[in-house]
Scaffold this active site. Structure first.
Site, PDB file in Angstrom:
ATOM      1  CG  ASP A  16      -1.987   0.955   1.313  1.00 48.40           C
ATOM      2  OD1 ASP A  16      -2.893   0.801   0.480  1.00 48.40           O
ATOM      3  OD2 ASP A  16      -1.993   1.850   2.179  1.00 48.40           O
ATOM      4  CD  GLU A  76      -2.389   2.475  -3.533  1.00 56.20           C
ATOM      5  OE1 GLU A  76      -3.475   3.020  -3.738  1.00 56.20           O
ATOM      6  OE2 GLU A  76      -1.792   2.561  -2.433  1.00 56.20           O
TER       7      GLU A  76
HETATM    8  C1  ABC Z   1     -12.108   6.484   4.187  1.00 59.55           C
HETATM    9  C2  ABC Z   1     -13.520   5.946   4.084  1.00 59.55           C
HETATM   10  C3  ABC Z   1     -14.106   6.354   2.755  1.00 59.55           C
HETATM   11  C4  ABC Z   1     -14.059   7.868   2.644  1.00 59.55           C
HETATM   12  C5  ABC Z   1     -12.634   8.346   2.796  1.00 59.55           C
HETATM   13  C6  ABC Z   1     -12.559   9.864   2.795  1.00 59.55           C
HETATM   14  O1  ABC Z   1     -12.082   7.873   4.026  1.00 59.55           O
HETATM   15  O2  ABC Z   1     -13.511   4.520   4.203  1.00 59.55           O
HETATM   16  O3  ABC Z   1     -15.405   5.819   2.643  1.00 59.55           O
HETATM   17  O4  ABC Z   1     -14.585   8.241   1.396  1.00 59.55           O
HETATM   18  C7  ABC Z   1      -8.215   3.058   3.350  1.00 59.55           C
HETATM   19  C8  ABC Z   1      -9.622   2.532   3.168  1.00 59.55           C
HETATM   20  C9  ABC Z   1     -10.535   3.646   2.717  1.00 59.55           C
HETATM   21  C10 ABC Z   1     -10.436   4.845   3.667  1.00 59.55           C
HETATM   22  C11 ABC Z   1      -8.957   5.293   3.695  1.00 59.55           C
HETATM   23  C12 ABC Z   1      -8.712   6.506   4.562  1.00 59.55           C
HETATM   24  O5  ABC Z   1      -8.188   4.196   4.180  1.00 59.55           O
HETATM   25  O6  ABC Z   1      -9.616   1.507   2.181  1.00 59.55           O
HETATM   26  O7  ABC Z   1     -11.871   3.157   2.686  1.00 59.55           O
HETATM   27  O8  ABC Z   1     -11.276   5.894   3.192  1.00 59.55           O
HETATM   28  O9  ABC Z   1      -9.089   6.258   5.861  1.00 59.55           O
HETATM   29  C13 ABC Z   1      -4.491   2.998  -0.508  1.00 59.55           C
HETATM   30  C14 ABC Z   1      -5.476   1.835  -0.448  1.00 59.55           C
HETATM   31  C15 ABC Z   1      -6.771   2.317   0.158  1.00 59.55           C
HETATM   32  C16 ABC Z   1      -6.517   2.675   1.617  1.00 59.55           C
HETATM   33  C17 ABC Z   1      -5.288   3.454   1.807  1.00 59.55           C
HETATM   34  C18 ABC Z   1      -4.990   3.916   3.149  1.00 59.55           C
HETATM   35  C19 ABC Z   1      -4.349   3.593   0.823  1.00 59.55           C
HETATM   36  O10 ABC Z   1      -5.601   1.235  -1.694  1.00 59.55           O
HETATM   37  O11 ABC Z   1      -7.817   1.369   0.088  1.00 59.55           O
HETATM   38  O12 ABC Z   1      -7.690   3.413   2.075  1.00 59.55           O
HETATM   39  O13 ABC Z   1      -4.333   2.793   3.783  1.00 59.55           O
HETATM   40  C20 ABC Z   1      -4.247   8.217  -2.012  1.00 59.55           C
HETATM   41  C21 ABC Z   1      -3.017   7.328  -1.777  1.00 59.55           C
HETATM   42  C22 ABC Z   1      -3.317   5.869  -2.069  1.00 59.55           C
HETATM   43  C23 ABC Z   1      -4.563   5.405  -1.318  1.00 59.55           C
HETATM   44  C24 ABC Z   1      -5.710   6.317  -1.732  1.00 59.55           C
HETATM   45  C25 ABC Z   1      -7.009   5.932  -1.042  1.00 59.55           C
HETATM   46  O14 ABC Z   1      -5.381   7.672  -1.382  1.00 59.55           O
HETATM   47  O15 ABC Z   1      -1.955   7.783  -2.579  1.00 59.55           O
HETATM   48  O16 ABC Z   1      -2.203   5.104  -1.658  1.00 59.55           O
HETATM   49  N1  ABC Z   1      -4.862   3.982  -1.546  1.00 59.55           N
HETATM   50  C26 ABC Z   1      -4.918  11.544  -6.031  1.00 59.55           C
HETATM   51  C27 ABC Z   1      -3.567  11.371  -5.378  1.00 59.55           C
HETATM   52  C28 ABC Z   1      -3.436   9.952  -4.845  1.00 59.55           C
HETATM   53  C29 ABC Z   1      -4.587   9.687  -3.888  1.00 59.55           C
HETATM   54  C30 ABC Z   1      -5.907   9.875  -4.625  1.00 59.55           C
HETATM   55  C31 ABC Z   1      -7.109   9.611  -3.737  1.00 59.55           C
HETATM   56  O17 ABC Z   1      -5.955  11.217  -5.123  1.00 59.55           O
HETATM   57  O18 ABC Z   1      -2.540  11.620  -6.298  1.00 59.55           O
HETATM   58  O19 ABC Z   1      -2.215   9.791  -4.175  1.00 59.55           O
HETATM   59  O20 ABC Z   1      -4.473   8.330  -3.418  1.00 59.55           O
HETATM   60  O21 ABC Z   1      -7.116  10.489  -2.691  1.00 59.55           O
HETATM   61  C32 ABC Z   1      -5.605  10.752 -11.192  1.00 59.55           C
HETATM   62  C33 ABC Z   1      -4.338  11.375 -10.683  1.00 59.55           C
HETATM   63  C34 ABC Z   1      -4.066  10.859  -9.297  1.00 59.55           C
HETATM   64  C35 ABC Z   1      -5.237  11.185  -8.415  1.00 59.55           C
HETATM   65  C36 ABC Z   1      -6.470  10.520  -9.007  1.00 59.55           C
HETATM   66  C37 ABC Z   1      -7.692  10.697  -8.117  1.00 59.55           C
HETATM   67  O22 ABC Z   1      -6.695  11.013 -10.304  1.00 59.55           O
HETATM   68  O23 ABC Z   1      -3.260  10.998 -11.504  1.00 59.55           O
HETATM   69  O24 ABC Z   1      -2.899  11.440  -8.790  1.00 59.55           O
HETATM   70  O25 ABC Z   1      -4.982  10.642  -7.136  1.00 59.55           O
HETATM   71  O26 ABC Z   1      -5.925  11.266 -12.441  1.00 59.55           O
END
Ligand code: ABC
Ligand code: CA
Length: 506
Positions: free
Chosen positions: A214, A238
């Protein structure tokens, strides 16, 4: 297992809490409630026939360690990403013996176990919710030493992605004021050693074959090589980003092992073995998301990754859906577009990954709605077009692997097509013909493969294995074929189908 041993595998990704319950009861599970629904490792174990029957030989399970308990603003930690104690297991999913039994059961079937791990952060339910700019009220005494003190974490600040500042991305915190994710001080050598020791133990204790890691972009790159090496297994990271010039740096980094007199011998080392292919994912959902999608970005992205990534895309993980993104049928319900998009991960260079529920046509939107209980489907495999489609794709890929000893070490090529709504993907002996014309196109697209592509011999007998339709190369070894209903085709020489004893294709 090593990256090379993983290359020929095909991965089924599941969220343990939502895939299967051990008691097989059709329990309630309100996806939007963000609560535990009772899935477990025993549940996974009792549904291995289902996964194997789809043609998968590896299973990626959601994180296994103990999470923070109780109800937060975002519900419970059913997804497993909210670590509390790295050294204990999440008892909602079972015991250590259950996890070992799952690992053994997979190995008895010659299947691999991949476990999802998080080392960037732990999670906290604040004792009192503060404004996002104030330091969250966190009781560090709930964590195990050495994480039982704020000094083991980076100083508080939430990541601000709009700053485009990599130090901020690495050293500030994910999460928000409701559920902050305290960011481990991975600049500190004691923390680093603790994590390296932890991962070595984890893989050994449960006989794990590979790790999905992750939040890789949230820790400095030079943390990863030693960590990955300590794990002793294939590491798939990831890096959630669509910028290739950003993701490329996670495929290799300069490493200077020896200083000989005045010369430094600079070699390249893998940061981790492979990364989830997010850049291509974004192009694929755009390209196949509607008949007006731009398919031409797919060859661009893939071509650049093949040229610039260490190991090209051969160790990457290719996917259409996961637990963080809206399911594809949430973007379009057009059955032909869905069929084309689902095909992509199975015909390209990296390891195909299917997110549980895709085969059942689930259509949940973003988190938390994309984590539906699979028991709603009854695990039906009869009269499910996507189940059959996935089974066929897995078989076709296996057949191609056994027919061509270079299949897993060579990169696909695109055979240029005229008109914007088709792609022709060659990975001998497999030729895949994709289109985003959609199910209701008034004229069917045509693929033309020139004889100069050198794929077929004159008049060679071919088969589209998705429909078991016979095709034939023309007198000079070219192929011109028209789509039906906007559906894709996966073409293999008839001779390869006949000569492969294991293949039950067509
Ligand atoms: C919780 C709730 C959700 C609620 C949210 C606000 O908070 O459960 O219902 O909506 C875990 C859980 C989630 C939880 C989170 C936070 O923790 O599964 O349910 O959400 O508490 C990994 C995992 C993911 C996990 C975590 C945290 C990390 O796969 O399941 O979430 O351990 C970032 C991280 C990435 C992470 C993701 C969720 O957030 O980098 O590792 N995933 C941009 C940023 C990204 C960012 C993304 C989302 O936004 O660059 O870094 O990811 O915030 C593209 C661009 C990207 C862009 C995307 C959206 O568009 O190129 O850069 O990403 O075009
Ligand atoms: Ca970090």
């Amino acid at each position: 297992a090593t990256a090379e041993q993983w290359r020929g595998r095909s991965i089924y990704q599941l969220v343990t809490d939502r895939f299967a319950r051990a008691d097989n009861i059709s329990a309630q599970c309100n996806t939007g409630d963000r609560k535990y629904c009772g899935g477990s490792w025993k549940g996974v174990m009792s549904h291995l026939d289902y996964i194997q029957g789809l043609g998968f030989d590896a299973v990626w399970i959601s994180p296994v360690v103990e999470n923070i308990d109780g109800e937060s603003f975002y519900g419970e930690a059913y997804h497993g990403y909210w670590t509390k104690d790295l050294n204990d297991l999440n008892s909602h999913f079972g015991t250590a013996d259950d996890l070992k039994a799952l690992s053994d059961a997979l190995h008895a079937r010659n299947m691999y176990l991949m476990v999802d791990i998080v080392v960037n952060h732990v999670a906290a339910i604040p004792t009192k919710i503060e404004p996002a700019t104030s330091t969250p009220s966190i009781d560090y005494s709930v964590y195990q030493s050495p994480l039982d003190s704020s000094s083991s974490f980076h100083p508080f600040c939430f990541i601000d992605f709009s700053l485009n500042n990599q130090t901020d991305v690495e050293q500030c915190w994910l999460g928000d004021a409701n559920v902050p994710l305290p960011d481990l001080d991975t600049e500190d050598n004691d923390i680093v050693q603790m994590l390296n020791t932890w991962v070595a133990n984890l893989t050994k204790t449960y006989n794990i074959d590979g790790l999905r890691i992750d939040t890789v972009k949230h820790i400095r790159k030079d943390f990863w090589p030693d960590f990955a090496k300590s794990s002793g297994v294939y590491t798939l990271g990831e890096v959630l980003d669509n910028r290739l010039n950003f993701t490329v740096d996670y495929t290799s980094m300069p490493y200077s092992p020896v200083l000989v007199a005045f010369f430094t011998l600079t070699a390249l080392t893998d940061v981790i073995d492979g990364i989830l292919d997010y850049p291509t994912y974004f192009s694929v959902i755009n390209g196949f998301g509607s008949p007006s999608g731009n398919l031409s970005t797919i060859p661009d992205v893939v071509g650049t990754a093949q040229k610039t990534y260490h190991n090209a895309l051969l160790n990457a993980g290719s996917f259409l859906e996961n637990h963080d993104q809206p399911r594809f049928p949430n973007i379009t319900k057009d059955a032909a577009l869905v069929r084309n998009a689902v095909t992509w991960p199975f015909i390209q260079d990296g390891l195909p990954i299917l997110y549980y529920g895709q085969e059942q046509g689930y259509d949940g939107s973003t988190d938390p709605n994309n984590r539906e209980a699979l028991w709603f489907s009854g695990y039906q495999t009869d009269n499910k077009p996507l189940v059959t489609h996935v089974q066929t794709l897995n078989k076709a890929r296996k057949l191609a692997i056994s027919a061509n000893s270079n299949f897993l070490s060579s990169s696909l090529t695109f055979i240029p097509q005229s008109g914007g709504n088709t792609l022709a993907v060659s990975k001998p002996p497999m030729l895949s013909l994709l289109t985003n014309a959609g199910a209701s196109a008034s004229t069917q697209p045509v693929w033309a493969i020139p004889a100069s592509a050198g794929l077929f011999s004159a008049n060679e007998q071919l088969v589209d294995v998705l429909t078991c339709t016979a095709l034939k190369a023309d007198g000079s070894g070219g192929l011109t074929v028209s789509a039906k209903g906007g559906m894709p085709m996966v073409v293999l020489p008839a001779s390869k189908l006949q000569s492969n004893a294991n293949a039950t294709l067509c």
